[in-house]
Design a protein around this motif. Sequence first.
Motif, PDB file in Angstrom:
ATOM      1  N   VAL A 130      98.415 138.666  21.212  1.00  0.00           N
ATOM      2  CA  VAL A 130      98.163 138.926  22.711  1.00  0.00           C
ATOM      3  C   VAL A 130      98.233 137.832  23.753  1.00  0.00           C
ATOM      4  N   TYR A 131      97.675 136.611  23.199  1.00  0.00           N
ATOM      5  CA  TYR A 131      97.754 135.442  23.616  1.00  0.00           C
ATOM      6  C   TYR A 131      99.206 135.048  24.479  1.00  0.00           C
ATOM      7  N   SER A 132     100.275 135.318  23.235  1.00  0.00           N
ATOM      8  CA  SER A 132     101.676 135.033  23.621  1.00  0.00           C
ATOM      9  C   SER A 132     102.259 136.165  24.692  1.00  0.00           C
ATOM     10  N   VAL A 133     101.625 137.306  24.366  1.00  0.00           N
ATOM     11  CA  VAL A 133     102.080 138.343  25.657  1.00  0.00           C
ATOM     12  C   VAL A 133     101.612 138.129  26.938  1.00  0.00           C
ATOM     13  N   VAL A 134     100.442 137.673  27.087  1.00  0.00           N
ATOM     14  CA  VAL A 134      99.812 137.064  28.357  1.00  0.00           C
ATOM     15  C   VAL A 134     100.613 136.043  29.021  1.00  0.00           C
ATOM     16  N   GLN A 135     100.869 134.929  28.109  1.00  0.00           N
ATOM     17  CA  GLN A 135     101.663 133.962  28.527  1.00  0.00           C
ATOM     18  C   GLN A 135     103.104 134.069  28.549  1.00  0.00           C
ATOM     19  N   ARG A 136     103.612 135.340  28.290  1.00  0.00           N
ATOM     20  CA  ARG A 136     104.833 135.757  28.225  1.00  0.00           C
ATOM     21  C   ARG A 136     105.731 134.905  27.317  1.00  0.00           C
ATOM     22  N   ASP A 137     105.468 134.353  26.315  1.00  0.00           N
ATOM     23  CA  ASP A 137     106.038 133.605  25.298  1.00  0.00           C
ATOM     24  C   ASP A 137     106.634 134.367  24.438  1.00  0.00           C
ATOM     25  N   PHE A 138     107.808 134.634  24.485  1.00  0.00           N
ATOM     26  CA  PHE A 138     108.480 135.822  23.753  1.00  0.00           C
ATOM     27  C   PHE A 138     108.877 135.622  21.957  1.00  0.00           C
ATOM     28  N   ALA A 139     109.093 134.409  21.863  1.00  0.00           N
ATOM     29  CA  ALA A 139     109.455 134.091  20.470  1.00  0.00           C
ATOM     30  C   ALA A 139     108.354 134.409  19.380  1.00  0.00           C
ATOM     31  N   PRO A 140     106.952 134.195  19.718  1.00  0.00           N
ATOM     32  CA  PRO A 140     105.988 134.388  18.931  1.00  0.00           C
ATOM     33  C   PRO A 140     105.804 135.710  19.185  1.00  0.00           C
ATOM     34  N   VAL A 141     105.690 136.715  20.276  1.00  0.00           N
ATOM     35  CA  VAL A 141     105.648 138.014  20.308  1.00  0.00           C
ATOM     36  C   VAL A 141     106.680 138.625  19.231  1.00  0.00           C
ATOM     37  N   GLN A 142     107.944 138.138  19.303  1.00  0.00           N
ATOM     38  CA  GLN A 142     108.897 139.073  18.395  1.00  0.00           C
ATOM     39  C   GLN A 142     108.438 138.500  16.676  1.00  0.00           C
ATOM     40  N   ALA A 143     108.179 137.063  16.612  1.00  0.00           N
ATOM     41  CA  ALA A 143     107.823 136.926  15.126  1.00  0.00           C
ATOM     42  C   ALA A 143     106.612 137.488  14.722  1.00  0.00           C
ATOM     43  N   VAL A 144     105.426 138.053  15.403  1.00  0.00           N
ATOM     44  CA  VAL A 144     104.461 138.544  15.075  1.00  0.00           C
ATOM     45  C   VAL A 144     104.591 139.954  14.827  1.00  0.00           C
ATOM     46  N   THR A 145     105.381 140.724  15.824  1.00  0.00           N
ATOM     47  CA  THR A 145     105.815 142.033  15.630  1.00  0.00           C
ATOM     48  C   THR A 145     106.820 142.181  14.493  1.00  0.00           C
ATOM     49  N   LEU A 146     107.763 141.094  13.927  1.00  0.00           N
ATOM     50  CA  LEU A 146     108.259 141.508  12.802  1.00  0.00           C
ATOM     51  C   LEU A 146     107.405 141.547  11.660  1.00  0.00           C
ATOM     52  N   PHE A 147     106.535 140.227  11.735  1.00  0.00           N
ATOM     53  CA  PHE A 147     105.759 140.163  10.555  1.00  0.00           C
ATOM     54  C   PHE A 147     104.827 141.339  10.198  1.00  0.00           C
ATOM     55  N   PHE A 148     104.308 142.028  11.154  1.00  0.00           N
ATOM     56  CA  PHE A 148     103.448 143.062  10.976  1.00  0.00           C
ATOM     57  C   PHE A 148     104.290 144.454  10.393  1.00  0.00           C
ATOM     58  N   ALA A 149     105.696 144.686  10.993  1.00  0.00           N
ATOM     59  CA  ALA A 149     106.587 145.694  10.610  1.00  0.00           C
ATOM     60  C   ALA A 149     106.973 145.220   9.135  1.00  0.00           C
ATOM     61  N   ILE A 150     107.075 144.071   8.808  1.00  0.00           N
ATOM     62  CA  ILE A 150     107.664 143.948   7.248  1.00  0.00           C
ATOM     63  C   ILE A 150     106.457 144.192   6.472  1.00  0.00           C
ATOM     64  N   SER A 151     105.281 143.607   6.941  1.00  0.00           N
ATOM     65  CA  SER A 151     104.037 143.915   6.126  1.00  0.00           C
ATOM     66  C   SER A 151     103.935 145.407   5.842  1.00  0.00           C
ATOM     67  N   VAL A 152     104.157 146.336   6.910  1.00  0.00           N
ATOM     68  CA  VAL A 152     103.959 147.889   6.784  1.00  0.00           C
ATOM     69  C   VAL A 152     104.785 148.175   5.429  1.00  0.00           C
ATOM     70  N   VAL A 153     106.236 147.884   5.673  1.00  0.00           N
ATOM     71  CA  VAL A 153     107.340 148.188   4.801  1.00  0.00           C
ATOM     72  C   VAL A 153     106.904 147.917   3.394  1.00  0.00           C
ATOM     73  N   THR A 154     106.331 146.545   3.378  1.00  0.00           N
ATOM     74  CA  THR A 154     105.977 146.079   1.864  1.00  0.00           C
ATOM     75  C   THR A 154     104.900 146.891   1.522  1.00  0.00           C
ATOM     76  N   ILE A 155     103.905 147.356   2.415  1.00  0.00           N
ATOM     77  CA  ILE A 155     102.571 147.867   1.566  1.00  0.00           C
ATOM     78  C   ILE A 155     102.977 149.148   1.296  1.00  0.00           C
ATOM     79  N   ASN A 156     103.986 149.861   2.163  1.00  0.00           N
ATOM     80  CA  ASN A 156     104.458 151.234   1.810  1.00  0.00           C
ATOM     81  C   ASN A 156     105.168 151.029   0.393  1.00  0.00           C
ATOM     82  N   LEU A 157     105.968 150.320   0.039  1.00  0.00           N
ATOM     83  CA  LEU A 157     106.724 149.764  -1.006  1.00  0.00           C
ATOM     84  C   LEU A 157     105.797 149.810  -2.322  1.00  0.00           C
ATOM     85  N   VAL A 158     104.924 148.871  -2.066  1.00  0.00           N
ATOM     86  CA  VAL A 158     103.896 148.647  -3.104  1.00  0.00           C
ATOM     87  C   VAL A 158     102.808 149.837  -3.398  1.00  0.00           C
ATOM     88  N   VAL A 159     102.745 150.520  -2.672  1.00  0.00           N
ATOM     89  CA  VAL A 159     101.819 151.686  -2.801  1.00  0.00           C
ATOM     90  C   VAL A 159     102.577 152.803  -3.560  1.00  0.00           C
TER      91      VAL A 159
END
Lengths: 358, 331
Positions: free
Chosen positions: B289-318
Amino acid sequence: MAEAATEAALPHLAPRGRGSGRRFLSFLSTLARRKPIGFFGLVVLVFMVVLALFPRVFATHSPAEAAGERFLSYCFGPSDTFLCPTQRQQDSLLPGGGLVKEGQLDAPLGTDQLGRDIYSRMIYGARVAMYVGLMAVLITSLIALAVGVTSAYFAGAYDAIVQRVVDAVMALPPLVILISLPTLIGRWDLTGPLDRVPGIPSFLLDRQGITNFKLIIILGILGGASGSRVIRSATIGVRSAQYVDAAVVLGASHGRIMIRHIVPNIFGPLMVQATIGLGGVILTEAALSFLGLGDTSPDRPSWGQMLQLGASVSSVQPMQAVYPGLGIALAVFSFNMLGDALRDLLDPRLRGARGGFN
Amino acid sequence: MGQDAPTPLAISASEAMYQFVLRRILLSLPALLVVTFIVFGMIRLDPESVVAARLGEGYDPKGQAAIDIKAQYGLDKPFYTEYAKYLGRIFRGDWGESAISFKPVWEEMAPRIAVTVELALVAIFFAVVIGVPIGVLAAMRQDHWPDYLLRTVAILGLSVPGFYVATVVLALAAYNVGWAPPLGYTKLYDNPWSNLQQMLLPAFILSLASSASVMRYSRTMMLDVLRQDYIRTAWAKGLRERVVISRHALKNALLPVVTVIGLTLATLVGGTVVFEQIFTLPGLGTYLVYSVVQRDFAPVQAVTLFFAISVVTINLVVDVSYTMLDPRARR
């Protein structure tokens, strides 16, 4: 007489409109009888659609301005109540635009810290919730149908590739994407030809910045991916039905088979999916607005945004945060219940002996 | 050919399981690839907005500053070469650099991941501890008042937004008791007790919706199992209810619940963002949220990617853990 006999013997020759209308009514009565809470959800849905379509009939003030002029020129209730205030009350509401307690003057729920009537903002909040919810669910359903039906119908390599893309989109957490994506496309103006239509309501237009219109498109696409899974498995269920084989033998085209024979038969799962999705979309939009990252135009108050505003003055006026939360909870509860009821009634495996819309 | 040679039809159960696990891992690779492509493509949807975020709206699009920024984000080159480079950087652990602090994003993310993971895990713990026993109880008393009561509460729990409950609880606590969650975050290994104090309330409220769905699912599964023949046999042998439930029914009923717990964990990912914000926890959500408000896009991309990878991994582990737990699913 003869017509009635024909209709009974050969139902497919019956006039289309009358039959489906009657079946819809009988479905409604089944819903009311067997799933009263689901029926309550339907009533709430219809009520909210009415609020969304005609907010000025119900709201007493502008949602955007403090001490704005009353725009209710006719009455819906006993005089000297908020539904029909006397002239004195009209004039005395919010001279300077400050916090007004509940029930004071003619603001039944009080005003927020900017002097805006909370009751009227609740009404307009329903408009935002229904606009975002219904439009996103419409897009979701169209995408889910297009992707799910073709994926199951054509199967093979096409199915495999499409499903991997669906996997990926489903892995994107909606709220995270809704937080990050709109700022990146904030400079887009997606209004297109709508802009040139005279008399189009301003809330339908997409200007630059984070607008409900952009949120709807993102929500619709994200929901479409998971929706397509449900539609795909429903399609697999009907694909091998004899009437589909019959259509193939008759030489029907792929498009005709899918649209005329498959889609009508997966209407049940589609409706269930859409109804439950509606609650989810409203919840997600509220969460986003609660973070202050939704559409912040003052004339489109979102319940989530009102909740955030109320939370900041909760030590002075605790109820201000309660009303919008009740709005969100009522909407989500009703649509979940309606979805559950529809699933029980429309799912052939769960359906009882009587009733049914199919 | 000796007589010991296995016939091709008789694949051992464990071999079939490895095949399934392997296939499942292979299937999640394309999903990960598409996810990275989507996250990579996000920033290229409107290159000008990236430049405008750094230089302000009235920038000169042909000026050197604009050209430099485009070069820094690779916006001046075709997407396929940049995507290949992006993938390479991600594998090497280079997730970009913040435009605000000029530090590598990964360095800023790493301590925050622990906070988010802890919040999600404590919430899941609550969801299981609350949801499973209640679901089992509701199933044991199907269509009697405990069942109706618990189901109604569960549906309410699903409908009332967690951030609303959190707001109201905090408001009431502040209004009546004068209590507010402690400001500032204590790390788990610095002071476990004060860390837990900060985590328990948000995790509990965050878990309400998940508890409700775990409860509903446990109930359905338990009802399903209770109708099976071997349970009737257990009753017929004269076993007590406690034994029938705990020794016979629970094991089979709770296996599918593992799946739901995993799926719930995946949906909690979005919820943590809001809760970190309300309870001012320095997790990934606050960073996003902080990065979006600051319009700092590298962290925005990184956090989004991290969340998405986590979801894929969780589904796989399940999926994999379900196969390992349930012998019937190995076939």
